[in-house]
Design a protein around this motif. Structure first.
Motif, PDB file in Angstrom:
ATOM      1  N   GLY A   8      -2.852  -0.868  -2.320  1.00 18.55           N
ATOM      2  CA  GLY A   8      -3.025  -2.011  -3.212  1.00 18.55           C
ATOM      3  C   GLY A   8      -1.742  -2.786  -3.355  1.00 18.55           C
ATOM      4  N   PRO A   9      -1.781  -3.849  -4.152  1.00 19.30           N
ATOM      5  CA  PRO A   9      -0.599  -4.681  -4.342  1.00 19.30           C
ATOM      6  C   PRO A   9       0.519  -3.935  -5.073  1.00 19.30           C
ATOM      7  CG  PRO A   9      -2.517  -5.601  -5.487  1.00 19.30           C
ATOM      8  CD  PRO A   9      -2.939  -4.320  -4.856  1.00 19.30           C
ATOM      9  N   VAL A  10       1.754  -4.314  -4.754  1.00 17.78           N
ATOM     10  CA  VAL A  10       2.937  -3.694  -5.356  1.00 17.78           C
ATOM     11  C   VAL A  10       3.820  -4.794  -5.923  1.00 17.78           C
ATOM     12  CG1 VAL A  10       5.044  -2.374  -4.869  1.00 17.78           C
ATOM     13  CG2 VAL A  10       2.904  -1.777  -3.719  1.00 17.78           C
ATOM     14  N   LEU A  34       5.190  -0.067   4.594  1.00 20.24           N
ATOM     15  CA  LEU A  34       3.745  -0.025   4.412  1.00 20.24           C
ATOM     16  C   LEU A  34       3.055  -0.051   5.768  1.00 20.24           C
ATOM     17  CD1 LEU A  34       3.327  -2.571   1.497  1.00 20.24           C
ATOM     18  CD2 LEU A  34       3.126  -0.100   1.350  1.00 20.24           C
ATOM     19  N   HIS A  35       1.897   0.511   5.817  1.00 21.64           N
ATOM     20  CA  HIS A  35       1.126   0.456   7.059  1.00 21.64           C
ATOM     21  C   HIS A  35       0.760  -0.986   7.366  1.00 21.64           C
ATOM     22  CE1 HIS A  35       0.536   4.792   6.443  1.00 21.64           C
ATOM     23  NE2 HIS A  35       0.399   4.801   7.754  1.00 21.64           N
ATOM     24  N   ALA A  36       0.898  -1.382   8.587  1.00 20.24           N
ATOM     25  CA  ALA A  36       0.601  -2.753   9.004  1.00 20.24           C
ATOM     26  C   ALA A  36      -0.859  -3.111   8.778  1.00 20.24           C
ATOM     27  CB  ALA A  36       0.963  -2.940  10.472  1.00 20.24           C
ATOM     28  N   ASP A  37      -1.737  -2.119   8.806  1.00 19.91           N
ATOM     29  CA  ASP A  37      -3.164  -2.402   8.649  1.00 19.91           C
ATOM     30  C   ASP A  37      -3.619  -2.365   7.197  1.00 19.91           C
ATOM     31  OD1 ASP A  37      -4.520   0.877   9.583  1.00 19.91           O
ATOM     32  OD2 ASP A  37      -2.845   0.281   8.304  1.00 19.91           O
ATOM     33  N   ALA A  38      -2.706  -2.187   6.280  1.00 22.82           N
ATOM     34  CA  ALA A  38      -3.053  -2.137   4.859  1.00 22.82           C
ATOM     35  C   ALA A  38      -3.031  -3.552   4.281  1.00 22.82           C
ATOM     36  CB  ALA A  38      -2.090  -1.221   4.106  1.00 22.82           C
ATOM     37  N   ALA A  39      -4.077  -4.299   4.552  1.00 24.14           N
ATOM     38  CA  ALA A  39      -4.135  -5.714   4.156  1.00 24.14           C
ATOM     39  C   ALA A  39      -4.018  -5.902   2.650  1.00 24.14           C
ATOM     40  CB  ALA A  39      -5.434  -6.331   4.662  1.00 24.14           C
ATOM     41  N   LYS A  40      -4.482  -4.939   1.884  1.00 27.08           N
ATOM     42  CA  LYS A  40      -4.424  -5.065   0.429  1.00 27.08           C
ATOM     43  C   LYS A  40      -3.069  -4.662  -0.139  1.00 27.08           C
ATOM     44  CE  LYS A  40      -9.317  -4.377  -0.373  1.00 27.08           C
ATOM     45  NZ  LYS A  40     -10.330  -3.590  -1.084  1.00 27.08           N
ATOM     46  N   ALA A  41      -2.210  -4.139   0.677  1.00 28.20           N
ATOM     47  CA  ALA A  41      -0.912  -3.652   0.209  1.00 28.20           C
ATOM     48  C   ALA A  41       0.139  -4.749   0.323  1.00 28.20           C
ATOM     49  CB  ALA A  41      -0.497  -2.416   0.988  1.00 28.20           C
ATOM     50  N   ILE A  97       2.736  -9.214 -16.479  1.00 32.17           N
ATOM     51  CA  ILE A  97       1.460  -9.545 -17.109  1.00 32.17           C
ATOM     52  C   ILE A  97       0.606 -10.385 -16.156  1.00 32.17           C
ATOM     53  CG2 ILE A  97       0.393 -10.868 -18.978  1.00 32.17           C
ATOM     54  CD1 ILE A  97       2.789  -9.860 -20.729  1.00 32.17           C
ATOM     55  N   ALA A  98       1.213 -11.371 -15.505  1.00 36.85           N
ATOM     56  CA  ALA A  98       0.487 -12.209 -14.547  1.00 36.85           C
ATOM     57  C   ALA A  98       0.017 -11.387 -13.351  1.00 36.85           C
ATOM     58  CB  ALA A  98       1.362 -13.371 -14.091  1.00 36.85           C
ATOM     59  N   PHE A  99       0.875 -10.494 -12.856  1.00 35.92           N
ATOM     60  CA  PHE A  99       0.526  -9.637 -11.720  1.00 35.92           C
ATOM     61  C   PHE A  99      -0.681  -8.761 -12.052  1.00 35.92           C
ATOM     62  CE2 PHE A  99       1.032  -5.577  -9.479  1.00 35.92           C
ATOM     63  CZ  PHE A  99       1.105  -6.001  -8.158  1.00 35.92           C
ATOM     64  N   ARG A 100      -0.645  -8.160 -13.227  1.00 30.35           N
ATOM     65  CA  ARG A 100      -1.742  -7.272 -13.642  1.00 30.35           C
ATOM     66  C   ARG A 100      -3.035  -8.048 -13.834  1.00 30.35           C
ATOM     67  NH1 ARG A 100      -0.386  -3.250 -18.214  1.00 30.35           N
ATOM     68  NH2 ARG A 100      -2.376  -2.476 -17.494  1.00 30.35           N
ATOM     69  N   ALA A 101      -2.937  -9.277 -14.299  1.00 25.67           N
ATOM     70  CA  ALA A 101      -4.128 -10.099 -14.508  1.00 25.67           C
ATOM     71  C   ALA A 101      -4.838 -10.412 -13.195  1.00 25.67           C
ATOM     72  CB  ALA A 101      -3.766 -11.393 -15.227  1.00 25.67           C
ATOM     73  N   ASP A 102      -4.076 -10.435 -12.104  1.00 28.01           N
ATOM     74  CA  ASP A 102      -4.648 -10.743 -10.789  1.00 28.01           C
ATOM     75  C   ASP A 102      -5.208  -9.522 -10.065  1.00 28.01           C
ATOM     76  OD1 ASP A 102      -4.077 -13.416 -11.084  1.00 28.01           O
ATOM     77  OD2 ASP A 102      -2.176 -13.298  -9.977  1.00 28.01           O
ATOM     78  N   LEU A 103      -5.026  -8.334 -10.626  1.00 28.73           N
ATOM     79  CA  LEU A 103      -5.534  -7.122  -9.978  1.00 28.73           C
ATOM     80  C   LEU A 103      -7.055  -7.084 -10.041  1.00 28.73           C
ATOM     81  CD1 LEU A 103      -3.009  -4.438 -11.242  1.00 28.73           C
ATOM     82  CD2 LEU A 103      -3.102  -5.507  -8.981  1.00 28.73           C
ATOM     83  N   PRO A 104      -7.667  -6.556  -9.008  1.00 31.12           N
ATOM     84  CA  PRO A 104      -9.134  -6.481  -8.991  1.00 31.12           C
ATOM     85  C   PRO A 104      -9.658  -5.505 -10.038  1.00 31.12           C
ATOM     86  CG  PRO A 104      -8.215  -5.629  -6.933  1.00 31.12           C
ATOM     87  CD  PRO A 104      -7.092  -6.087  -7.788  1.00 31.12           C
TER      88      PRO A 104
END
Length: 104
Positions: A8-10, A34-41, A97-104
């Motif tokens: 996930g996002p960091v 990060l793994h190159a194939d981890a699109a969500k990361a 706060i903005a980062f967390r608001a954008d989490l799925p």
């Protein structure tokens, strides 16, 4: 931290004058590990060049540059200046706060 398993996002927050450890280079090193194939990361790194170790703690707490370890009682110099630490804390809190608001 083994970030190769992150899916996930960091959000990494670092102070350029962090005395206890090199937080800025460590934060910047996350993306390549990060793994190159981890699109969500995705990684967002916030760097505050004049801030110390406490760049990302609560803005309503004192922004000191020296602390006493609660277990061993030793004095630690966290780096940065009070003003830079306070500014980093204030800015990073709103960004978290903005980062967390954008989490799925």
């Amino acid at each position: 931290m083994p970030v190769s398993n992150v899916e996930g996002p960091v959000l990494a927050i670092a102070g350029g004058e962090d005395n206890p450890w090199p937080s800025t280079p460590q934060a910047q090193a996350i993306q390549p590990r990060l793994h190159a194939d981890a699109a969500k990361a995705t990684v967002e790194v916030l760097t505050y060049p004049a801030a110390g170790h406490g760049a990302a703690t609560y803005p309503f707490q004192p922004a000191g540059v020296v602390g006493v370890h609660p277990v061993d009682g030793r004095t630690y110099h966290h780096g940065g200046t009070r003003a830079a630490n306070a500014a980093a804390r204030s800015d990073s809190r709103s960004r978290v706060i903005a980062f967390r608001a954008d989490l799925p």
